[in-house]
Motif scaffolding. Sequence first.
Motif, PDB file in Angstrom:
ATOM      1  N   GLY A 121       0.792  -1.217   0.000  1.00 21.05           N
ATOM      2  CA  GLY A 121       0.000   0.000   0.000  1.00 21.05           C
ATOM      3  C   GLY A 121       0.825   1.268   0.000  1.00 21.05           C
ATOM      4  O   GLY A 121       0.463   2.262  -0.633  1.00 21.05           O
ATOM      5  N   ILE A 124       2.097   2.135  -3.439  1.00 19.27           N
ATOM      6  CA  ILE A 124       1.056   2.537  -4.380  1.00 19.27           C
ATOM      7  C   ILE A 124       0.755   4.029  -4.270  1.00 19.27           C
ATOM      8  O   ILE A 124       0.765   4.748  -5.265  1.00 19.27           O
ATOM      9  N   HIS A 148       0.859  -2.775  -9.736  1.00 20.30           N
ATOM     10  CA  HIS A 148       0.737  -2.526  -8.300  1.00 20.30           C
ATOM     11  C   HIS A 148       0.254  -3.812  -7.640  1.00 20.30           C
ATOM     12  O   HIS A 148      -0.718  -4.415  -8.115  1.00 20.30           O
ATOM     13  N   LYS A 150      -1.298  -4.963  -4.200  1.00 17.94           N
ATOM     14  CA  LYS A 150      -1.886  -4.429  -2.965  1.00 17.94           C
ATOM     15  C   LYS A 150      -1.577  -5.323  -1.780  1.00 17.94           C
ATOM     16  O   LYS A 150      -1.278  -6.499  -1.928  1.00 17.94           O
ATOM     17  N   CYS A 152      -0.737  -5.080   2.836  1.00 12.98           N
ATOM     18  CA  CYS A 152       0.114  -4.454   3.834  1.00 12.98           C
ATOM     19  C   CYS A 152       0.517  -5.503   4.872  1.00 12.98           C
ATOM     20  O   CYS A 152      -0.087  -5.580   5.932  1.00 12.98           O
ATOM     21  N   PRO A 154       1.742  -7.664   1.191  1.00 18.82           N
ATOM     22  CA  PRO A 154       1.192  -8.766   0.400  1.00 18.82           C
ATOM     23  C   PRO A 154       1.925 -10.069   0.718  1.00 18.82           C
ATOM     24  O   PRO A 154       3.111 -10.052   1.044  1.00 18.82           O
TER      25      PRO A 154
END
Length: 174
Positions: A121, A124, A148, A150, A152, A154
């Motif tokens: 995150g 990004i 990207h 995603k 927090c 991954p």
Amino acid sequence: MRKTLLESLTHGSLTEPAPAQDESALAELATKVNRAAQARLGRSLAIREVDAGSCNGCELEIHALSNAFYDIERFGLRFVASPRHADVLLVTGPVTKNMRQALERTYNATPDPKWVVAVGGCAIDGGIFRGSYACVGGVSETIPVDLHIKGCPPSPTDLLKGLLALLEHVSGKR
């Protein structure tokens, strides 16, 4: 000292068990990534990880790809120490002001064709650090980003799925 030793022997280990994961599914996923890399590049995929100012949560998951459980090198995927040998830059964390130039130089040193993956995150959009005096923002505000991932942070499986999606997308553009 004896008391502590006896307590540790009677209570057992405090470590968590390994994640319950289907080994064949992981092997199939990593094999697909390698096959896509072979089709696109004619060789295995070389990955350079760049920490642009993260909390190290994403790095722990990226490093887990090299441990005995995931062991992505058995599928031909490898991490390299120099951007001059890399195909993919995995960038983690928000870009801090003191890392902006280093990230730009790393990007410029990576030969074409190259792809940039923003992991987590913070990479990004800056995450919880967005708007900080020391933070430039997400990776895309400094260098172009192709994918990207995603989370927090991954999971290692999500990282492999992201690399596969990147390679399939790039191969589909040919």
